[in-house]
Design a protein around this motif. Structure first.
Motif, PDB file in Angstrom:
ATOM      1  N   ASP A 226       0.862  -1.191   0.000  1.00 60.15           N
ATOM      2  CA  ASP A 226       0.000   0.000   0.000  1.00 60.15           C
ATOM      3  C   ASP A 226       0.894   1.236   0.000  1.00 60.15           C
ATOM      4  O   ASP A 226       1.633   1.444   0.964  1.00 60.15           O
ATOM      5  CB  ASP A 226      -0.881  -0.038   1.258  1.00 60.15           C
ATOM      6  N   HIS A 290      -1.813   2.455   9.195  1.00 64.86           N
ATOM      7  CA  HIS A 290      -2.504   1.225   9.602  1.00 64.86           C
ATOM      8  C   HIS A 290      -1.598   0.044   9.313  1.00 64.86           C
ATOM      9  O   HIS A 290      -0.681   0.149   8.484  1.00 64.86           O
ATOM     10  CB  HIS A 290      -3.821   1.092   8.829  1.00 64.86           C
ATOM     11  N   HIS A 297      -6.235  -3.204   5.447  1.00 66.28           N
ATOM     12  CA  HIS A 297      -6.293  -2.449   6.699  1.00 66.28           C
ATOM     13  C   HIS A 297      -6.411  -3.452   7.832  1.00 66.28           C
ATOM     14  O   HIS A 297      -7.403  -4.157   7.924  1.00 66.28           O
ATOM     15  CB  HIS A 297      -7.518  -1.513   6.748  1.00 66.28           C
ATOM     16  N   THR A 317       1.716   1.300   7.555  1.00 63.15           N
ATOM     17  CA  THR A 317       1.884   2.386   6.587  1.00 63.15           C
ATOM     18  C   THR A 317       2.098   3.681   7.367  1.00 63.15           C
ATOM     19  O   THR A 317       1.629   3.828   8.497  1.00 63.15           O
ATOM     20  CB  THR A 317       0.643   2.565   5.708  1.00 63.15           C
ATOM     21  N   GLU A 319       1.303   7.500   6.313  1.00 59.12           N
ATOM     22  CA  GLU A 319       0.678   8.208   5.197  1.00 59.12           C
ATOM     23  C   GLU A 319      -0.013   9.516   5.601  1.00 59.12           C
ATOM     24  O   GLU A 319      -1.233   9.640   5.516  1.00 59.12           O
ATOM     25  CB  GLU A 319      -0.329   7.290   4.488  1.00 59.12           C
ATOM     26  N   GLU A 333       2.841   7.935   1.126  1.00 57.53           N
ATOM     27  CA  GLU A 333       2.636   6.708   1.905  1.00 57.53           C
ATOM     28  C   GLU A 333       3.689   5.652   1.574  1.00 57.53           C
ATOM     29  O   GLU A 333       3.882   5.309   0.414  1.00 57.53           O
ATOM     30  CB  GLU A 333       1.236   6.134   1.595  1.00 57.53           C
TER      31      GLU A 333
END
Ligand code: ZN
Ligand code: ZN
Length: 358
Positions: A226, A290, A297, A317, A319, A333
């Motif tokens: 992500d 997260h 998530h 992450t 971000e 991110e």
């Protein structure tokens, strides 16, 4: 790999015992995968003190024959009936309250005795938050695939290209590079759309001197990457250039604050302070990050109100973002793994504004 999965089951059994139950009925498909290596639709698992049984159907019979260390129950009737047969005949049974409908709980209760069911929450999610080396390796491979796909897609980032065509390119390239697919619906937000943190793709076109925000991820071996980057073709609008530098500083402050034993709320605060000092606090309306893993998530949550604490092996992450309605937004991110000493970045793509200027 088989050793890693049996270690997960050992830890899970201890938690089930602590919850006062003899067995756990695993109804979250991602948890079934985590505890067995098997993933298929409409399949549950029963974790007992000495074995684990996957309850599935004919479609997955052949695949399950090659999964080591698990018993298999192939059902032809309702899944609750099959579960009732596999569960121990007496004693408390833990169920996953977040992953069982009220109707299913009622049916299961009628079959095994409603008073035997013990509701649990977050039992396996807590285990899954701390990754073993196999899991970290898979997330790293997902990140590599999505990074290469983005670099290849940047050739097509030209004025006039539509958001949805960029997203399609990116997703196609991730698959061509070995990813199973995108880890979530790719976000490409051109111009003022970039001020909406979760813009839904459309036909808007990339224009010169306007930002384009790309939030994308790949899945490899079930594990998600992500990342977010923001680009500008040609000259940055002066306001966004300033915002970019603030968000990048906040991002670095967030990564620097990551370490074992650190409160997730404190990591959020470290990054948020940079944005607040620039007077942009109200424009950063979401949490800092997260956990990522089998779900895009998952635990822990890096946010102001989070009660979570970081541990070595967690992958999260970072971000931060600043959104200016009508103008655009910047979010940067990366994925980092918590190490014994601090944090190690899994993502390698540059972030400097020179690189983000195309
Ligand atoms: Zn993202
Ligand atoms: Zn994210």
């Amino acid at each position: 790999m088989a050793r890693a999965v049996s270690a997960r089951r050992r830890r899970a059994r201890a938690l089930v015992r602590d919850a006062g139950a003899d067995a756990l009925l695993v109804t979250n498909p991602k948890d079934v995968r985590y505890l067995t290596g098997f993933h298929g639709e409409d399949s549950w698992a029963v974790l007992s003190p000495r074995s684990i049984t996957v309850i599935s159907d004919f479609r997955f019979q052949e695949e399950l024959a090659s999964v080591s260390g698990v018993k298999v129950a192939i059902r032809s009737g309702p899944i609750e009936e099959a579960a009732a047969e596999v569960l121990p005949p007496a004693g408390p049974v833990a169920i996953q309250a977040e992953h069982m409908s009220v109707a299913r709980r009622r049916r299961l209760g009628r079959l095994v005795g409603a008073t035997r069911l013990r509701e649990t929450t977050g039992l396996i999610a807590g285990l899954r938050a701390v990754k073993d080396e196999h899991e970290i390796a898979l997330i790293r491979r997902a990140v590599r695939a999505q990074e290469r796909a983005l670099v290849e897609t940047l050739d097509t980032l030209k004025p006039g290209v539509r958001e949805r065509d960029l997203a399609a390119q990116l997703e196609h390239r991730m698959k061509a590079l070995g990813a199973e697919g995108p880890s979530f619906d790719t976000i490409v937000a051109a111009g003022a759309n970039a001020s909406k943190p979760h813009h839904r793709l459309g036909g808007a076109r990339v224009r010169a001197s306007r930002p384009v925000l790309i939030d994308w991820g790949a899945v490899v071996g079930g594990y998600c990457g992500d990342m977010t980057r923001v680009f500008c073709l040609g000259r940055w609008p002066a306001r966004l250039r300033e915002v970019y530098e603030v968000v990048l500083d906040a991002h670095e402050a967030g990564v620097a604050a990551v370490g074992p034993g650190k409160k997730c709320a404190a990591v959020d605060a470290a990054a948020r302070a940079v944005i607040e000092r620039a007077g942009l606090g109200p424009m950063f309306g979401h949490g800092l990050g997260h956990g990522v893993g089998l779900d895009i998530h998952e635990a822990p949550r890096l946010a102001r109100a989070s009660a979570d604490t970081l541990e070595a092996g967690m992958v999260v992450t970072i971000e931060p973002g600043v959104y200016l309605p009508g103008v655009g937004g910047v979010r940067i991110e990366d994925d980092v793994v918590v190490t014994a000493r601090g944090a190690r970045r899994l993502s390698r793509l540059p972030k400097a504004i020179d690189w983000a200027s195309r």
